[in-house]
Design an enzyme around this catalytic site. Structure first.
Site, PDB file in Angstrom:
ATOM      1  N   SER A 122       0.824  -1.206   0.000  1.00 23.20           N
ATOM      2  CA  SER A 122       0.000   0.000   0.000  1.00 23.20           C
ATOM      3  C   SER A 122       0.866   1.268   0.000  1.00 23.20           C
ATOM      4  O   SER A 122       0.372   2.335  -0.337  1.00 23.20           O
ATOM      5  CB  SER A 122      -0.861   0.050   1.259  1.00 23.20           C
ATOM      6  OG  SER A 122      -1.616  -1.104   1.393  1.00 23.20           O
ATOM      7  N   HIS A 143      -2.139  -2.957  -6.511  1.00 24.86           N
ATOM      8  CA  HIS A 143      -2.637  -2.719  -5.163  1.00 24.86           C
ATOM      9  C   HIS A 143      -4.117  -3.055  -5.034  1.00 24.86           C
ATOM     10  O   HIS A 143      -4.965  -2.355  -5.590  1.00 24.86           O
ATOM     11  CB  HIS A 143      -2.377  -1.239  -4.798  1.00 24.86           C
ATOM     12  CG  HIS A 143      -2.768  -0.892  -3.409  1.00 24.86           C
ATOM     13  ND1 HIS A 143      -3.366   0.291  -3.072  1.00 24.86           N
ATOM     14  CD2 HIS A 143      -2.642  -1.586  -2.254  1.00 24.86           C
ATOM     15  CE1 HIS A 143      -3.598   0.307  -1.769  1.00 24.86           C
ATOM     16  NE2 HIS A 143      -3.159  -0.818  -1.252  1.00 24.86           N
ATOM     17  N   GLU A 155      -5.355  -0.765  -7.978  1.00 24.17           N
ATOM     18  CA  GLU A 155      -4.536   0.347  -8.474  1.00 24.17           C
ATOM     19  C   GLU A 155      -3.244  -0.215  -9.061  1.00 24.17           C
ATOM     20  O   GLU A 155      -2.523  -0.938  -8.379  1.00 24.17           O
ATOM     21  CB  GLU A 155      -4.163   1.295  -7.326  1.00 24.17           C
ATOM     22  CG  GLU A 155      -5.308   2.112  -6.788  1.00 24.17           C
ATOM     23  CD  GLU A 155      -4.889   2.951  -5.575  1.00 24.17           C
ATOM     24  OE1 GLU A 155      -5.539   3.961  -5.316  1.00 24.17           O
ATOM     25  OE2 GLU A 155      -3.929   2.590  -4.872  1.00 24.17           O
ATOM     26  N   ASN A 194      -5.648   5.713  -0.882  1.00 24.24           N
ATOM     27  CA  ASN A 194      -5.156   6.034   0.467  1.00 24.24           C
ATOM     28  C   ASN A 194      -4.772   7.500   0.606  1.00 24.24           C
ATOM     29  O   ASN A 194      -4.840   8.070   1.689  1.00 24.24           O
ATOM     30  CB  ASN A 194      -3.978   5.135   0.850  1.00 24.24           C
ATOM     31  CG  ASN A 194      -4.473   3.744   1.214  1.00 24.24           C
ATOM     32  OD1 ASN A 194      -5.627   3.573   1.616  1.00 24.24           O
ATOM     33  ND2 ASN A 194      -3.631   2.749   1.055  1.00 24.24           N
TER      34      ASN A 194
HETATM   35  N1  LIG Z   1      -4.232  -5.208   5.173  1.00 25.29           N
HETATM   36  C1  LIG Z   1      -4.715  -4.441   4.217  1.00 25.29           C
HETATM   37  O1  LIG Z   1      -5.828  -3.905   4.323  1.00 25.29           O
HETATM   38  C2  LIG Z   1      -3.949  -4.204   2.960  1.00 25.29           C
HETATM   39  C3  LIG Z   1      -4.607  -3.632   1.860  1.00 25.29           C
HETATM   40  C4  LIG Z   1      -3.894  -3.454   0.664  1.00 25.29           C
HETATM   41  C5  LIG Z   1      -2.575  -3.813   0.606  1.00 25.29           C
HETATM   42  N2  LIG Z   1      -1.943  -4.350   1.695  1.00 25.29           N
HETATM   43  C6  LIG Z   1      -0.539  -4.733   1.582  1.00 25.29           C
HETATM   44  O2  LIG Z   1      -0.465  -6.148   1.515  1.00 25.29           O
HETATM   45  C7  LIG Z   1       0.755  -6.593   2.118  1.00 25.29           C
HETATM   46  C8  LIG Z   1       0.429  -7.639   3.155  1.00 25.29           C
HETATM   47  O3  LIG Z   1      -0.463  -7.098   4.111  1.00 25.29           O
HETATM   48  P1  LIG Z   1      -1.361  -8.066   5.023  1.00 25.29           P
HETATM   49  O4  LIG Z   1      -2.338  -7.188   5.685  1.00 25.29           O
HETATM   50  O5  LIG Z   1      -1.823  -9.231   4.232  1.00 25.29           O
HETATM   51  O6  LIG Z   1      -0.268  -8.552   6.097  1.00 25.29           O
HETATM   52  P2  LIG Z   1      -0.249  -9.860   7.020  1.00 25.29           P
HETATM   53  O7  LIG Z   1       0.642  -9.528   8.147  1.00 25.29           O
HETATM   54  O8  LIG Z   1      -1.626 -10.345   7.281  1.00 25.29           O
HETATM   55  O9  LIG Z   1       0.477 -10.951   6.075  1.00 25.29           O
HETATM   56  C9  LIG Z   1       1.829 -10.850   5.705  1.00 25.29           C
HETATM   57  C10 LIG Z   1       2.361 -12.260   5.493  1.00 25.29           C
HETATM   58  O10 LIG Z   1       3.690 -12.184   4.973  1.00 25.29           O
HETATM   59  C11 LIG Z   1       4.375 -13.332   5.442  1.00 25.29           C
HETATM   60  N3  LIG Z   1       5.811 -13.154   5.238  1.00 25.29           N
HETATM   61  C12 LIG Z   1       6.668 -12.391   5.932  1.00 25.29           C
HETATM   62  N4  LIG Z   1       7.924 -12.486   5.399  1.00 25.29           N
HETATM   63  C13 LIG Z   1       7.810 -13.318   4.338  1.00 25.29           C
HETATM   64  C14 LIG Z   1       8.744 -13.808   3.375  1.00 25.29           C
HETATM   65  N5  LIG Z   1      10.027 -13.451   3.411  1.00 25.29           N
HETATM   66  N6  LIG Z   1       8.315 -14.666   2.419  1.00 25.29           N
HETATM   67  C15 LIG Z   1       7.010 -15.055   2.382  1.00 25.29           C
HETATM   68  N7  LIG Z   1       6.076 -14.617   3.282  1.00 25.29           N
HETATM   69  C16 LIG Z   1       6.485 -13.761   4.230  1.00 25.29           C
HETATM   70  C17 LIG Z   1       3.944 -13.433   6.903  1.00 25.29           C
HETATM   71  O11 LIG Z   1       4.199 -14.726   7.435  1.00 25.29           O
HETATM   72  C18 LIG Z   1       2.462 -13.081   6.802  1.00 25.29           C
HETATM   73  O12 LIG Z   1       1.670 -14.249   6.677  1.00 25.29           O
HETATM   74  C19 LIG Z   1       1.454  -5.350   2.656  1.00 25.29           C
HETATM   75  O13 LIG Z   1       2.433  -4.933   1.759  1.00 25.29           O
HETATM   76  C20 LIG Z   1       0.334  -4.310   2.736  1.00 25.29           C
HETATM   77  O14 LIG Z   1       0.798  -2.991   2.512  1.00 25.29           O
HETATM   78  C21 LIG Z   1      -2.610  -4.575   2.862  1.00 25.29           C
END
Ligand SMILES: NC(=O)c1ccc[n+]([C@@H]2O[C@H](COP(=O)([O-])OP(=O)(O)OC[C@H]3O[C@@H](n4cnc5c(N)ncnc54)[C@H](O)[C@@H]3O)[C@@H](O)[C@H]2O)c1
Length: 293
Positions: A122, A143, A155, A194
């Site tokens: 994000s 995104h 996006e 955002n």
């Molecule tokens: N949560 C939201 O609303 C949202 C919305 C849009 C985008 N995002 C983006 O999505 C991404 C993930 O967010 P999330 O909310 O799913 O986080 P989350 O913490 O739920 O999941 C992240 C996952 O990444 C895994 N991980 C960490 N290091 C790793 C590696 N080296 N190799 C493989 N897996 C690994 C973790 O074990 C975890 O399961 C972020 O970049 C965030 O900016 C999140």
């Protein structure tokens, strides 16, 4: 000429990644998917099963289509196994630059030359990930919005080196995923959604910190005064307080501006591990069924 994407890999199967993988499988793509945490890999598998079963029960999918989607999902134990034949990789690991760069370095080594490497980040612009690869023209942000199985918008954010072919391919793939893609032509902080939403969320948190109104009343203000479907705290419970805390902390680290620090209530929740819906408690409390108590 854009590339015909057949196989998608999703790296990181937390909140977002597992939904992105599920959406791709339902949309007819072969999906390799993995996470660094074995516990998370297992809970993602349980999520796929439960989700498909519930779609069948609700009459949204036939049993045949659900079985076909399940067959297209290929959970893997490593990034290599998940991504080595992918046409498009969507990275959805934790929002930490070093971790994402390490994943992109590995993907660049493993994946065929044609493969597009996209990040669901994000806030981290893809130029910071493109720079560790030998294919900066095939790197962009893709995104999604939470919940990614429901929200239509995607996006696509172009970095200065992203080729038109990459943008076109990701755009067409997003349409085949049933999404509504838009292109953000420059890597501005917050991209588009955002950029519009964050000032409101941060202002809402400031008002709660100041004791001007309760979290519940601020959410009511947004819903019944502004006509938003959800209040800023309800949305934050979905997106994750840990993510917001990390974003604020990173921003402060770069700017040194105390206005960028996470607020009092956000910090308190974060330090207690109350990250929102995924931990059962954030701004609100949630029952086993995921519904607000
Ligand atoms: N949560 C939201 O609303 C949202 C919305 C849009 C985008 N995002 C983006 O999505 C991404 C993930 O967010 P999330 O909310 O799913 O986080 P989350 O913490 O739920 O999941 C992240 C996952 O990444 C895994 N991980 C960490 N290091 C790793 C590696 N080296 N190799 C493989 N897996 C690994 C973790 O074990 C975890 O399961 C972020 O970049 C965030 O900016 C999140």
């Amino acid at each position: 000429m854009d590339l015909e994407v057949k196989k998608i890999a999703v790296i990181g199967l937390g909140n977002m990644g597992r939904q992105i993988a599920m959406n791709a499988a339902i949309s007819g793509f072969d999906v390799g998917c993995t996470d660094a945490d074995p516990g998370c890999r297992e809970s993602a598998k349980a999520f796929y099963e439960e989700y498909l079963a519930s779609r069948v029960t609700k009459g949204r999918l036939t049993q045949e289509d659900a079985d076909a989607a399940a067959k297209r999902l290929h959970p893997a134990d490593s990034i290599r196994e998940a991504a080595e034949y992918a046409d498009l990789v969507i990275e959805a690991v934790i929002e930490v630059l070093d971790v994402k760069q390490k994943v992109f370095r590995e993907l660049d080594e493993i994946c065929p030359e044609r493969t597009i490497l996209a990040t669901n980040s994000s806030h981290i612009p893809s130029s910071q990930l493109a720079s560790v690869t030998k294919r900066p023209d095939r790197v962009c942000n893709m995104h999604y919005f939470n919940p990614a199985l429901v929200m239509k918008l995607v996006e696509i954010v172009r970095n200065p080196q992203t080729s038109q072919e990459t943008v076109d391919t990701v755009y067409r793939t997003a349409e085949r995923l049933g999404k509504v893609p838009i292109v953000c032509e420059r890597e501005v902080p917050g991209f588009i959604v955002n950029r519009i939403r964050e000032p409101m969320v941060f202002e809402a948190m400031k008002l709660a910190d100041m004791g001007v109104a309760t979290v519940e009343d601020i959410d009511k203000a947004a819903k019944y005064g502004l006509g938003h479907p959800m209040g800023p705290f309800e949305i934050n419970d979905l997106t994750g307080l840990d993510l917001t805390y990390t974003i604020k902390t990173e921003r402060y680290r770069k700017s040194g501006d105390p206005n960028d620090l996470p607020g009092i209530l956000l910090s308190q929740h974060y330090l207690k591990g109350e990250y929102g819906k995924k931990t059962g408690k954030g701004w609100y409390e949630y029952g086993e069924d995921g519904k607000k108590k």
